[in-house]
Scaffold this active site. Structure first.
Site, mmCIF file in Angstrom:
data_model
loop_
_atom_site.group_PDB
_atom_site.id
_atom_site.type_symbol
_atom_site.label_atom_id
_atom_site.label_comp_id
_atom_site.label_asym_id
_atom_site.label_seq_id
_atom_site.Cartn_x
_atom_site.Cartn_y
_atom_site.Cartn_z
ATOM 1 N N THR A 257 -4.363 6.129 -21.139
ATOM 2 C CA THR A 257 -4.375 5.091 -20.378
ATOM 3 C C THR A 257 -2.876 4.676 -21.176
ATOM 4 O O THR A 257 -2.088 5.497 -21.776
ATOM 5 C CB THR A 257 -5.216 3.986 -21.419
ATOM 6 O OG1 THR A 257 -5.268 3.937 -22.788
ATOM 7 C CG2 THR A 257 -6.653 4.145 -20.779
ATOM 8 N N ASP B 170 -7.618 13.618 -24.362
ATOM 9 C CA ASP B 170 -7.559 12.376 -23.892
ATOM 10 C C ASP B 170 -6.790 11.540 -25.160
ATOM 11 O O ASP B 170 -7.511 11.361 -26.101
ATOM 12 C CB ASP B 170 -8.985 11.697 -23.695
ATOM 13 C CG ASP B 170 -8.859 10.337 -23.410
ATOM 14 O OD1 ASP B 170 -7.829 9.652 -23.477
ATOM 15 O OD2 ASP B 170 -9.913 9.875 -22.946
ATOM 16 N N ARG C 64 -2.246 -2.184 -17.777
ATOM 17 C CA ARG C 64 -3.436 -1.477 -18.064
ATOM 18 C C ARG C 64 -3.390 -0.407 -16.927
ATOM 19 O O ARG C 64 -3.229 -0.838 -15.715
ATOM 20 C CB ARG C 64 -4.726 -2.253 -17.621
ATOM 21 C CG ARG C 64 -4.612 -3.503 -18.664
ATOM 22 C CD ARG C 64 -5.849 -4.272 -18.472
ATOM 23 N NE ARG C 64 -6.905 -3.428 -19.198
ATOM 24 C CZ ARG C 64 -7.082 -3.983 -20.629
ATOM 25 N NH1 ARG C 64 -6.446 -4.732 -21.399
ATOM 26 N NH2 ARG C 64 -8.277 -3.313 -20.969
ATOM 27 N N TYR D 100 0.907 -1.182 -0.075
ATOM 28 C CA TYR D 100 -0.062 0.211 0.048
ATOM 29 C C TYR D 100 0.795 1.295 0.035
ATOM 30 O O TYR D 100 1.779 1.375 0.695
ATOM 31 C CB TYR D 100 -0.747 -0.009 1.388
ATOM 32 C CG TYR D 100 -2.560 -0.345 0.973
ATOM 33 C CD1 TYR D 100 -3.124 0.452 -0.018
ATOM 34 C CD2 TYR D 100 -3.005 -1.514 1.442
ATOM 35 C CE1 TYR D 100 -4.477 0.050 -0.049
ATOM 36 C CE2 TYR D 100 -4.146 -2.021 1.170
ATOM 37 C CZ TYR D 100 -4.782 -1.087 0.364
ATOM 38 O OH TYR D 100 -6.265 -1.565 0.191
ATOM 39 N N GLU E 10 -0.632 4.709 -0.281
ATOM 40 C CA GLU E 10 -1.388 5.925 -0.354
ATOM 41 C C GLU E 10 -0.647 7.329 -0.166
ATOM 42 O O GLU E 10 0.179 7.160 0.865
ATOM 43 C CB GLU E 10 -2.730 5.576 0.473
ATOM 44 C CG GLU E 10 -3.872 4.842 0.151
ATOM 45 C CD GLU E 10 -4.817 4.622 1.154
ATOM 46 O OE1 GLU E 10 -4.864 5.265 2.032
ATOM 47 O OE2 GLU E 10 -5.722 3.705 0.957
ATOM 48 N N LYS F 124 -2.386 1.125 -24.425
ATOM 49 C CA LYS F 124 -3.022 0.867 -25.890
ATOM 50 C C LYS F 124 -1.507 1.014 -26.748
ATOM 51 O O LYS F 124 -0.654 0.137 -26.862
ATOM 52 C CB LYS F 124 -4.035 1.940 -26.267
ATOM 53 C CG LYS F 124 -5.254 1.621 -25.434
ATOM 54 C CD LYS F 124 -6.418 2.596 -25.959
ATOM 55 C CE LYS F 124 -7.658 2.328 -25.193
ATOM 56 N NZ LYS F 124 -7.792 3.141 -23.827
HETATM 57 N N1 DSN Z 1 -12.632 0.711 -24.467
HETATM 58 C C1 DSN Z 1 -11.578 1.444 -25.149
HETATM 59 C C2 DSN Z 1 -11.583 1.384 -26.672
HETATM 60 O O1 DSN Z 1 -11.640 0.301 -27.106
HETATM 61 O O2 DSN Z 1 -11.550 2.302 -27.165
HETATM 62 C C3 DSN Z 1 -11.364 2.723 -24.620
HETATM 63 O O3 DSN Z 1 -11.409 2.941 -23.147
#
Ligand code: DSN
Length: 509
Positions: free
Chosen positions: A281, A255, A290, A100, A102, A284
Site C-alpha cells: 500500500t 508484501d 490510499r 478515465y 483504462e 502507511k
Molecule cells: N488493515 C491494515 C492494517 O491495519 O494492518 C492492513 O491492510
C-alpha cells in the site's frame, strides 16, 4: 442582500430536494436530509460547481470537521495509519480525479490522456528511484486501488486459480490477503480462490518459525511464498525466505505494505534483494494516498544446470491481471498523489522521518517494559510494537475500549499463543502517524505515560465491573460516574497535549 427567490430543484439522486435562494448561500441541513439552499438563476446544472463544501453541503462539512478535530485532539497510534503531506492531498483533490484512463501509458481506451500518460510514467519512474531499482531489472504497476487488490492481482496473474500460497497466519501477524481461513470457514478470497497454507511464529518467542515453514513447504509445495505482515515487529529474514522458496521453485512475494516507507529510507531489511515480486500500500509508512503498487522482476530468473537461462515472465501477467483482469479505470488522482509521496520518500528529510519512526517505537517499547509491561518478542525493529496485556489479566478489547475514551487510538490484536481472535490479548501500537506530527522521543514518553494511566484505569474497571463478560466491562466504563470523571480528566490532558502538535496536510480542511 438579494431577497431570497426560492425554488425547488430536483437533485441528482432523484429524491432529495434543494431549496434555492438568489444569493447562493446554503442554509443548512434539516433532520439529516439534504436540504441545501442554492442559487436560483435557473441554471440547475451549474449551481453546485463553484461553492465550497462548507457552503454546498454543511451537513457533510460538519462531519468532516468533527473528524478533523478527533484527529487533531487524539493520539493516533494505529500502526497502519499516517498523515500525508498537504502536497499529496492537493494532488488527490485535483483535476486528476476527473478522467478515465483504462489501459497503460501510451495505450489507453480513452482520448485526452496525454498528461495522464506523462503523470503515470513519472510516478513509475519515481517508484523505481525511491527504492533504488534499475529499469532493466524491475518493472512497476502503480494502478492497484490498494494493497488487497494488488495482492489479488499478483496471485491471479502469476499462479492462477487454485495456485498454492503460503503466508503468515493472521493471528500470528499476517494479513487477511495472505490466505486466512479458520477450521470452519475460508475467510479471505485468497483462501477461496487459491489454496493457502499458513506458516506461524514460535508461540514462545513470537518470532517466525522459518524451520517449520521449510518443513511444511516441502510437503505443500507452494507456488508462492509471501513474506509480509500486518503485525510483526521484527525484520523479516528475506534471505531465508528466498532459500525456502528456491528449494520449492516458488515465487517469493514480499508484501511490504507496513514498512514500505522504512524500506525506502533504508532503515529496515530490504525485500528487493531477494524477492521476485514486491507489493505495497502507499498510505502507511510511505505517507502517500490510499493506493497500491506492485513491483515485479525482469530479466533472468534462473539458470538451469544445462546453462539455459529461464527468464522472468511477470510483467504481462501482472499488468493484465490488474487491468483488464480485476480493475477498471485506475484512480489517477491517487496515482498522482503516490508520485508526490514517492518523490518525498526519496528526500533526506524522509529518511530522517523513517529513522525517527523506528527510534520512537523502540523508545516506547523500552519505556513500557521499564514500567513492567510485556512487549511481544521483547521489542521492535520497525514502526510497531505489540503490547501483551494477558499477564495483567486484561485483553486487547478492554484496553482499546478505555484508551479510545481518553483519545488514545490503537487497535486490539492477537498475541502469539492466543486461542481466539475474538478475544485478542494485546494492543498493536505504531509510531508513524505521531512521528508525522513531529513527536520526538520525549513526546512519546508522555504518550506512554498517558497509556499507562489509561491501562491502570482499564484494570480498575475490570476489577470493579459486575461480571466477566466484555459487555459487563463496557457497561461499567460507560455508566459509572466516578469512573467517567477519571476518564474525562485524563482525556482533557491528552487533548491539550495532542492539540499542541499541528496536523500535517490539513491547513485547509
Ligand atoms: N488493515 C491494515 C492494517 O491495519 O494492518 C492492513 O491492510
Amino acid at each position: 442582500m438579494d431577497s431570497p427567490v426560492e425554488k425547488k430543484a430536483k437533485m441528482n439522486n432523484g429524491d432529495a430536494m434543494a431549496t434555492v435562494p438568489a444569493n447562493g448561500t446554503i442554509n443548512g441541513a434539516v433532520n439529516g436530509t439534504t436540504k441545501a439552499v442554492i442559487n436560483a438563476n435557473g441554471d440547475g446544472s451549474r449551481w453546485f460547481g463553484h461553492q465550497s463544501l462548507q457552503e454546498n453541503d454543511p451537513e457533510m462539512y460538519a462531519i468532516i470537521l468533527k473528524e478533523k478535530e478527533r484527529q487533531r485532539k487524539g493520539l493516533e497510534l494505529i500502526a497502519s495509519e499516517n498523515f500525508p503531506s498537504r502536497a499529496v492531498l492537493e494532488a488527490l483533490g485535483s483535476c486528476l480525479q476527473n478522467k478515465y484512463c483504462e489501459g497503460y501509458p501510451g495505450n489507453r481506451y480513452y482520448g485526452g490522456t496525454q498528461f495522464f500518460d506523462e503523470m503515470e510514467r513519472l510516478t513509475q519512474k519515481r517508484a523505481l528511484a525511491a527504492f533504488g531499482l534499475k529499469e532493466e531489472e524491475w518493472g512497476v504497476n502503480v494502478q492497484p486501488y490498494s494493497g488487497s487488490p494488488a495482492n489479488f492481482a499478483v496471485y491471479t496473474g502469476v499462479i492462477g486459480p487454485h495456485g498454492r500460497i503460503m503466508g503468515l497466519d493472521l493471528p500470528d501477524g499476517g494479513h487477511l490477503t495472505h490466505g486466512f481461513m479458520t477450521p470452519k470457514k475460508k475467510i479471505s478470497a485468497t483462501s477461496v480462490f487459491f489454496e493457502s497454507m499458513p506458516y506461524r511464529v514460535n508461540q514462545e518467542t513470537g518470532l517466525i518459525d522459518y524451520d517449520a515453514l521449510a518443513v511444511n513447504a516441502r510437503l505443500f509445495r507452494p507456488q508462492m511464498i509471501i513474506a509480509g505482515m500486518s503485525c510483526y515487529p521484527r525484520n523479516l529474514d528475506y534471505k531465508r525466505f528466498k532459500e525456502i522458496a528456491a528449494e520449492n521453485d516458488a515465487y517469493l512475494m514480499a508484501d511490504m505494505a507496513h514498512v514500505s516507507g522504512l524500506v525506502a529510507a533504508g532503515v529496515v531489511a530490504n525485500p528487493f534483494e531477494y524477492c521476485d515480486i514486491v507489493t505495497s500500500t502507499t498510505h502507511k509508512t510511505l505517507r502517500g494516498p490510499r493506493s497500491g503498487i506492485i513491483f515485479y522482476r525482469k530479466g533472468v530468473r534462473k539458470v538451469l544446470k544445462n546453462g539455459t537461462e529461464v527468464m522472468y515472465d511477470l510483467e504481462k501477467p501482472i499488468n493484465e491481471a490488474v487491468f483488464p483482469g480485476l480493475q477498471g479505470g485506475p484512480h489517477m488522482h491517487a496515482v498522482g498523489g503516490v508520485g508526490v509521496a514517492l518523490l518525498q520518500a526519496s528526500q533526506p528529510e524522509f529518511k530522517q522521518y523513517a529513522r525517527d519512526v523506528v527510534a520512537n517505537a523502540q523508545a516506547m517499547a523500552a519505556e513500557l517494559m521499564k514500567r513492567g509491561y510485556t512487549i511481544c518478542s521483547g521489542g521492535t525493529d520497525t514502526h510497531l510494537l505489540l503490547l501483551d496485556l494477558r499477564p495483567l489479566g486484561l485483553d486487547g478489547a478492554r484496553g482499546e475500549f478505555v484508551l479510545e475514551r481518553v483519545g488514545i487510538v490503537l487497535n486490539k490484536n492477537t498475541c502469539p499463543g492466543d486461542k481466539s481472535a475474538l478475544k485478542p490479548g494485546g494492543l498493536r501500537i505504531g509510531t508513524p502517524a505521531l512521528t508525522s506530527r513531529n513527536f520526538k522521543v520525549d513526546d512519546f514518553m508522555r504518550v506512554v505515560d498517558f497509556m499507562d494511566r489509561g491501562l491502570k484505569l482499564t484494570a480498575e474497571a475490570n476489577k470493579n465491573c459486575s461480571g466477566t463478560l466484555l459487555r459487563d466491562f463496557k457497561t461499567y466504563v460507560t455508566t459509572n460516574s466516578d469512573f467517567q470523571s477519571k476518564l474525562a480528566a485524563l482525556e482533557t490532558e491528552v487533548e491539550s497535549f495532542a492539540e499542541s502538535f499541528p496536523l500535517p496536510g490539513h491547513e485547509v480542511l
